[in-house]
Design an enzyme around this catalytic site. Sequence first.
Site, PDB file in Angstrom:
ATOM      1  N   ASN A   9       0.870  -1.188   0.000  1.00  0.00           N
ATOM      2  CA  ASN A   9       0.000   0.000   0.000  1.00  0.00           C
ATOM      3  C   ASN A   9       0.897   1.225   0.000  1.00  0.00           C
ATOM      4  O   ASN A   9       1.497   1.554   1.015  1.00  0.00           O
ATOM      5  CB  ASN A   9      -0.887  -0.054   1.260  1.00  0.00           C
ATOM      6  CG  ASN A   9      -1.689   1.219   1.459  1.00  0.00           C
ATOM      7  OD1 ASN A   9      -1.805   2.040   0.554  1.00  0.00           O
ATOM      8  ND2 ASN A   9      -2.244   1.381   2.653  1.00  0.00           N
ATOM      9  N   LYS A  11       0.163   4.323  -0.289  1.00  0.00           N
ATOM     10  CA  LYS A  11      -0.413   5.547   0.299  1.00  0.00           C
ATOM     11  C   LYS A  11      -0.121   6.741  -0.628  1.00  0.00           C
ATOM     12  O   LYS A  11      -0.150   6.569  -1.832  1.00  0.00           O
ATOM     13  CB  LYS A  11       0.129   5.736   1.713  1.00  0.00           C
ATOM     14  CG  LYS A  11      -0.013   4.443   2.544  1.00  0.00           C
ATOM     15  CD  LYS A  11       0.232   4.608   3.999  1.00  0.00           C
ATOM     16  CE  LYS A  11      -0.016   3.265   4.700  1.00  0.00           C
ATOM     17  NZ  LYS A  11       0.122   3.345   6.139  1.00  0.00           N
ATOM     18  N   HIS A  95      -9.393   1.523   4.799  1.00  0.00           N
ATOM     19  CA  HIS A  95      -8.130   1.655   5.534  1.00  0.00           C
ATOM     20  C   HIS A  95      -8.314   2.631   6.697  1.00  0.00           C
ATOM     21  O   HIS A  95      -9.065   3.594   6.587  1.00  0.00           O
ATOM     22  CB  HIS A  95      -7.034   2.150   4.592  1.00  0.00           C
ATOM     23  CG  HIS A  95      -5.669   2.082   5.204  1.00  0.00           C
ATOM     24  ND1 HIS A  95      -5.214   3.035   6.081  1.00  0.00           N
ATOM     25  CD2 HIS A  95      -4.681   1.160   5.099  1.00  0.00           C
ATOM     26  CE1 HIS A  95      -3.990   2.696   6.478  1.00  0.00           C
ATOM     27  NE2 HIS A  95      -3.645   1.562   5.888  1.00  0.00           N
ATOM     28  N   GLU A  97      -6.586   4.950   7.751  1.00  0.00           N
ATOM     29  CA  GLU A  97      -6.297   6.353   7.427  1.00  0.00           C
ATOM     30  C   GLU A  97      -7.465   7.002   6.696  1.00  0.00           C
ATOM     31  O   GLU A  97      -7.709   8.199   6.829  1.00  0.00           O
ATOM     32  CB  GLU A  97      -4.991   6.439   6.614  1.00  0.00           C
ATOM     33  CG  GLU A  97      -3.781   6.185   7.514  1.00  0.00           C
ATOM     34  CD  GLU A  97      -2.566   5.589   6.820  1.00  0.00           C
ATOM     35  OE1 GLU A  97      -2.523   5.561   5.578  1.00  0.00           O
ATOM     36  OE2 GLU A  97      -1.657   5.132   7.548  1.00  0.00           O
ATOM     37  N   GLU A 167      -5.532  -4.870  10.495  1.00  0.00           N
ATOM     38  CA  GLU A 167      -4.479  -3.887  10.743  1.00  0.00           C
ATOM     39  C   GLU A 167      -4.772  -3.151  12.050  1.00  0.00           C
ATOM     40  O   GLU A 167      -5.511  -2.158  12.052  1.00  0.00           O
ATOM     41  CB  GLU A 167      -4.423  -2.867   9.605  1.00  0.00           C
ATOM     42  CG  GLU A 167      -4.145  -3.475   8.252  1.00  0.00           C
ATOM     43  CD  GLU A 167      -3.527  -2.474   7.288  1.00  0.00           C
ATOM     44  OE1 GLU A 167      -2.457  -2.756   6.765  1.00  0.00           O
ATOM     45  OE2 GLU A 167      -4.120  -1.395   7.089  1.00  0.00           O
ATOM     46  N   GLY A 173       2.595   2.083  10.773  1.00  0.00           N
ATOM     47  CA  GLY A 173       3.584   3.142  10.636  1.00  0.00           C
ATOM     48  C   GLY A 173       4.305   3.500  11.926  1.00  0.00           C
ATOM     49  O   GLY A 173       4.997   4.509  11.999  1.00  0.00           O
ATOM     50  N   SER A 213       3.415  -2.285  10.297  1.00  0.00           N
ATOM     51  CA  SER A 213       4.869  -2.395  10.504  1.00  0.00           C
ATOM     52  C   SER A 213       5.431  -3.768  10.135  1.00  0.00           C
ATOM     53  O   SER A 213       6.320  -4.285  10.810  1.00  0.00           O
ATOM     54  CB  SER A 213       5.230  -2.019  11.944  1.00  0.00           C
ATOM     55  OG  SER A 213       4.857  -0.678  12.205  1.00  0.00           O
TER      56      SER A 213
HETATM   57  P1  PGA Z   1       2.899   0.176   7.637  1.00  0.00           P
HETATM   58  O1  PGA Z   1       1.446   0.425   7.002  1.00  0.00           O
HETATM   59  O2  PGA Z   1       3.425  -1.109   7.035  1.00  0.00           O
HETATM   60  O3  PGA Z   1       3.721   1.374   7.213  1.00  0.00           O
HETATM   61  O4  PGA Z   1       2.738   0.071   9.115  1.00  0.00           O
HETATM   62  C1  PGA Z   1       0.542  -0.631   6.829  1.00  0.00           C
HETATM   63  C2  PGA Z   1      -0.755  -0.105   6.243  1.00  0.00           C
HETATM   64  O5  PGA Z   1      -1.178   0.980   6.609  1.00  0.00           O
HETATM   65  O6  PGA Z   1      -1.389  -0.784   5.397  1.00  0.00           O
END
Ligand code: PGA
Length: 252
Positions: A9, A11, A95, A97, A167, A173, A213
Amino acid sequence: MRTPVIAGNWKMYKTIAEAVDFVTKLKPLVAAAAHCEVIVAPPFTALRAVTEAVKGSNIAVAAQDVHWDKEGAHTGDISPVMLLEAGCTHVIIGHSERRTDHGETDESVNRKVKAALARGLLPIVCVGERLAEREAGKTEEVLKRQFQGGFAGLTPEEFSRIIVAYEPVWAIGTGRTATPEMAAESHRYFRGLVRGQFGEAVAGALRILYGGSVKPDNVAGLMAQEEIDGALVGGASLKPDSFAALVNYPRA
Ligand code: PGA
């Protein structure tokens, strides 16, 4: 046997030129990866260029969001038809976010899931609890609410085309990964919800990815869990070498 999925992903990262450069470098690095499905999710602007660049390879392309209408007065939104035309096969929906930045709810997730399925796009639907919810012992309650709301009104056949990504928001992140056991426990609980609603066959075939992560140095431990069927990766998916190392995770 569930075929694992490793999905990147991106983003709001990568220009068109950077995106094409990435997949050009990635293709030979993952060409031999027959053990899993490989998906990248570029930003909208780069979708078309990326789907052109991966033609003939084993890399599929997902969008990061979709509107439920075919067209209409929805400034800034993109419809399922537009994603199909751009060559996408998958779309990430719900997601955390999107939920935080754009007020997405389980109800909007549900509308998007139905619209995507109706047009033949395969949804990758994100669920997961926030830190305060985990600390309050509400992880299962949150997953149940997201399951019931996000997947309301689907038939077993429709649900069988969905990929779920668990998630935990506190792990995204932050460098703070859920332990493989913690992730597996949530996956097991979620699969139980699916079993109750859609039956054993659908639950047994559902791919549940872990996200939060995931890095080349922790992917093997996560993937060793029977319950974990792949990864949805943000930060570590942005460099071809790192993403290829995730795709080619060490297997027993
Ligand atoms: P990350 O993000 O691997 O940077 O923690 C995962 C995601 O948001 O799908």
